[in-house]
Design an enzyme around this catalytic site. Structure first.
Site, PDB file in Angstrom:
ATOM      1  N   ASP A 112       6.017   5.003  -1.390  1.00 21.63           N
ATOM      2  CA  ASP A 112       7.335   5.639  -1.266  1.00 21.63           C
ATOM      3  C   ASP A 112       8.437   5.004  -2.133  1.00 21.63           C
ATOM      4  O   ASP A 112       9.545   5.527  -2.217  1.00 21.63           O
ATOM      5  CB  ASP A 112       7.785   5.669   0.203  1.00 21.63           C
ATOM      6  CG  ASP A 112       7.773   4.293   0.870  1.00 21.63           C
ATOM      7  OD1 ASP A 112       8.020   3.283   0.170  1.00 21.63           O
ATOM      8  OD2 ASP A 112       7.543   4.232   2.092  1.00 21.63           O
ATOM      9  N   CYS A 118      -0.783  12.289 -16.192  1.00 20.45           N
ATOM     10  CA  CYS A 118      -1.680  13.360 -16.605  1.00 20.45           C
ATOM     11  C   CYS A 118      -3.086  13.059 -16.092  1.00 20.45           C
ATOM     12  O   CYS A 118      -3.585  11.943 -16.250  1.00 20.45           O
ATOM     13  CB  CYS A 118      -1.672  13.480 -18.121  1.00 20.45           C
ATOM     14  SG  CYS A 118      -2.904  14.640 -18.704  1.00 20.45           S
ATOM     15  N   GLN A 139       0.849  -1.198   0.000  1.00 18.33           N
ATOM     16  CA  GLN A 139       0.000   0.000   0.000  1.00 18.33           C
ATOM     17  C   GLN A 139       0.880   1.242   0.000  1.00 18.33           C
ATOM     18  O   GLN A 139       0.389   2.352  -0.099  1.00 18.33           O
ATOM     19  CB  GLN A 139      -0.875   0.022   1.253  1.00 18.33           C
ATOM     20  CG  GLN A 139      -1.813  -1.147   1.378  1.00 18.33           C
ATOM     21  CD  GLN A 139      -2.406  -1.228   2.779  1.00 18.33           C
ATOM     22  OE1 GLN A 139      -3.414  -0.613   3.061  1.00 18.33           O
ATOM     23  NE2 GLN A 139      -1.786  -1.972   3.657  1.00 18.33           N
ATOM     24  N   CYS A 147      -5.207  12.646 -19.820  1.00 20.16           N
ATOM     25  CA  CYS A 147      -4.982  11.538 -20.772  1.00 20.16           C
ATOM     26  C   CYS A 147      -4.328  10.328 -20.101  1.00 20.16           C
ATOM     27  O   CYS A 147      -4.249   9.261 -20.700  1.00 20.16           O
ATOM     28  CB  CYS A 147      -4.149  12.007 -21.973  1.00 20.16           C
ATOM     29  SG  CYS A 147      -2.401  12.290 -21.590  1.00 20.16           S
ATOM     30  N   HIS A 185      -1.553   1.375  -4.285  1.00 22.14           N
ATOM     31  CA  HIS A 185      -1.942   2.790  -4.160  1.00 22.14           C
ATOM     32  C   HIS A 185      -1.063   3.718  -4.997  1.00 22.14           C
ATOM     33  O   HIS A 185      -1.012   4.920  -4.738  1.00 22.14           O
ATOM     34  CB  HIS A 185      -1.911   3.211  -2.680  1.00 22.14           C
ATOM     35  CG  HIS A 185      -2.946   2.517  -1.841  1.00 22.14           C
ATOM     36  ND1 HIS A 185      -2.934   2.491  -0.457  1.00 22.14           N
ATOM     37  CD2 HIS A 185      -4.047   1.817  -2.195  1.00 22.14           C
ATOM     38  CE1 HIS A 185      -3.976   1.802  -0.012  1.00 22.14           C
ATOM     39  NE2 HIS A 185      -4.654   1.378  -1.040  1.00 22.14           N
ATOM     40  N   SER A 225      -2.344  -1.035   9.397  1.00 21.08           N
ATOM     41  CA  SER A 225      -3.415  -0.978  10.404  1.00 21.08           C
ATOM     42  C   SER A 225      -4.596  -1.850   9.973  1.00 21.08           C
ATOM     43  O   SER A 225      -5.524  -2.044  10.751  1.00 21.08           O
ATOM     44  CB  SER A 225      -3.870   0.468  10.616  1.00 21.08           C
ATOM     45  OG  SER A 225      -4.269   1.045   9.392  1.00 21.08           O
TER      46      SER A 225
HETATM   47  P1  OAD Z   1      -1.388   3.213   8.931  1.00 23.08           P
HETATM   48  O1  OAD Z   1      -0.738   4.497   9.314  1.00 23.08           O
HETATM   49  O2  OAD Z   1      -2.889   3.147   8.981  1.00 23.08           O
HETATM   50  O3  OAD Z   1      -0.864   2.026   9.856  1.00 23.08           O
HETATM   51  C1  OAD Z   1       0.483   1.800  10.080  1.00 23.08           C
HETATM   52  C2  OAD Z   1       0.607   0.528  10.902  1.00 23.08           C
HETATM   53  O4  OAD Z   1       1.987   0.264  11.051  1.00 23.08           O
HETATM   54  C3  OAD Z   1       0.010   0.595  12.296  1.00 23.08           C
HETATM   55  O5  OAD Z   1      -0.782  -0.565  12.533  1.00 23.08           O
HETATM   56  C4  OAD Z   1       1.224   0.595  13.224  1.00 23.08           C
HETATM   57  O6  OAD Z   1       0.987  -0.104  14.443  1.00 23.08           O
HETATM   58  C5  OAD Z   1       2.233  -0.160  12.376  1.00 23.08           C
HETATM   59  N1  OAD Z   1       3.642   0.145  12.669  1.00 23.08           N
HETATM   60  C6  OAD Z   1       4.193   1.277  13.173  1.00 23.08           C
HETATM   61  N2  OAD Z   1       5.535   1.158  13.264  1.00 23.08           N
HETATM   62  C7  OAD Z   1       5.836  -0.084  12.794  1.00 23.08           C
HETATM   63  C8  OAD Z   1       7.057  -0.818  12.617  1.00 23.08           C
HETATM   64  N3  OAD Z   1       8.232  -0.300  12.942  1.00 23.08           N
HETATM   65  N4  OAD Z   1       6.975  -2.069  12.106  1.00 23.08           N
HETATM   66  C9  OAD Z   1       5.799  -2.621  11.764  1.00 23.08           C
HETATM   67  N5  OAD Z   1       4.623  -1.973  11.904  1.00 23.08           N
HETATM   68  C10 OAD Z   1       4.632  -0.731  12.411  1.00 23.08           C
HETATM   69  O7  OAD Z   1      -0.834   2.820   7.490  1.00 23.08           O
HETATM   70  P2  OAD Z   1      -1.433   1.814   6.401  1.00 23.08           P
HETATM   71  O8  OAD Z   1      -2.045   0.615   7.031  1.00 23.08           O
HETATM   72  O9  OAD Z   1      -0.378   1.618   5.384  1.00 23.08           O
HETATM   73  O10 OAD Z   1      -3.930   4.947   1.491  1.00 23.08           O
HETATM   74  O11 OAD Z   1      -2.574   2.696   5.772  1.00 23.08           O
HETATM   75  C11 OAD Z   1      -3.299   2.174   4.709  1.00 23.08           C
HETATM   76  C12 OAD Z   1      -3.670   3.256   3.752  1.00 23.08           C
HETATM   77  O12 OAD Z   1      -4.317   4.316   4.472  1.00 23.08           O
HETATM   78  C13 OAD Z   1      -2.489   3.978   3.113  1.00 23.08           C
HETATM   79  O13 OAD Z   1      -1.933   3.273   2.024  1.00 23.08           O
HETATM   80  C14 OAD Z   1      -3.138   5.253   2.643  1.00 23.08           C
HETATM   81  C15 OAD Z   1      -4.032   5.577   3.833  1.00 23.08           C
HETATM   82  O14 OAD Z   1      -5.271   6.083   3.511  1.00 23.08           O
HETATM   83  C16 OAD Z   1      -4.000   5.859   0.498  1.00 23.08           C
HETATM   84  O15 OAD Z   1      -3.410   6.916   0.548  1.00 23.08           O
HETATM   85  C17 OAD Z   1      -4.854   5.432  -0.654  1.00 23.08           C
END
Ligand code: OAD
Length: 241
Positions: free
Chosen positions: A102, A125, A99, A128, A117, A187
């Site tokens: 970076d 663009c 997801q 297009c 994502h 998460s």
């Molecule tokens: P979140 O910020 O929701 O969750 C990050 C998770 O990483 C949490 O459960 C933390 O406990 C865990 N965490 C923190 N430090 C860690 C470490 N050192 N090792 C392992 N885990 C750790 O991020 P995502 O789940 O990626 O979507 O969020 C999902 C999506 O929400 C993103 O891709 C983004 C956002 O909306 C879009 O932008 C479309």
């Protein structure tokens, strides 16, 4: 730290899939979205990460993404990313579904990455759809136009947008057909990605979560390896080597 049960599953596994989220990059210094220091504490996503916001105020949204790019520009992968890159060669078949936008998995050497994502290092663009990869410098302050006249935007999925169809189809195929599914540093609340470990579990696959905290899927998975991915994934790799 790696249980005997997991070792046994790993030994037998031929096809392995891993889903990653922002937590995997936390130890590289990239802020996660949620949580105490999460990005969404400082900015309201609906104001910046959606298409209407971009059309209403393209300069503001462009500036925000350029700022986020500047934060990650010279950031390096951490031991968790490198362990995942090694895992790619440790199994007959392996897929890394992320997801994250970076690009750190690729920087660490992972070659088969399914980006759900998009990728903040790429642009496209808004009209297009043509990709504009390397030609726009990080110092570009103002949003620019494609040769078709459309505005150029980051190639990331915004709220309310569809995920890339091939990527999500591919990800679900892996979730339904692998031998072990890892859910790492996410998460597990943003769908459809959050559905992947559940789909895997329903398909009878051994599901392992790596996260220092509990998530909505923790009670559901076969094993929760509690801790940072930068420590736990290298442990798993040690066992594979
Ligand atoms: P979140 O910020 O929701 O969750 C990050 C998770 O990483 C949490 O459960 C933390 O406990 C865990 N965490 C923190 N430090 C860690 C470490 N050192 N090792 C392992 N885990 C750790 O991020 P995502 O789940 O990626 O979507 O969020 C999902 C999506 O929400 C993103 O891709 C983004 C956002 O909306 C879009 O932008 C479309």
């Amino acid at each position: 730290m790696v249980s005997q049960q997991l070792k046994d599953h790993i030994k037998k596994a031929r096809r392995v899939a891993v889903l990653t989220g922002a937590g995997v990059s936390a130890e590289s210094g990239v802020p996660t979205f949620r949580g105490e220091h999460g990005l969404w504490k400082k900015f309201r996503p609906e104001e910046l990460a959606n298409f209407d916001a971009f059309m209403r105020n393209p300069e503001l949204v462009w500036e925000w993404y350029q700022y986020r790019r500047s934060l990650i520009y010279d950031i390096e992968p951490n031991p968790g990313h490198f362990a995942l890159a090694k895992m790619e060669n440790a199994f007959d078949e392996f897929s890394l579904i992320t997801q994250n936008i970076d690009g750190l998995h690729q920087k660490a050497g992972s070659q088969r990455v399914i980006e759900l994502h998009g990728n903040i290092r790429r642009n496209k663009c808004a009209t297009c759809g043509e990709f504009h990869e390397d030609e726009i410098p990080i110092t570009q302050k103002k949003v620019i136009k494609c040769h078709c006249g459309g505005l150029i935007r980051p190639d990331v999925v915004w709220f309310g947008e569809m995920l890339p169809v091939d990527a999500i189809r591919n990800a679900f195929e892996w979730a339904e057909s692998c031998d072990i599914f890892f859910s790492v540093g996410t998460s597990a609340i943003v769908h459809p990605a959050a559905q992947l470990p559940i789909t895997a579990k329903q398909a009878g696959i051994y599901v392992v979560e790596v996260n220092p905290d509990k998530t909505p899927i923790t009670a559901y998975v076969d094993e929760h390896l509690q801790g940072p991915s930068g420590e736990i994934l290298p442990e798993i790799i040690k066992f594979l080597e």
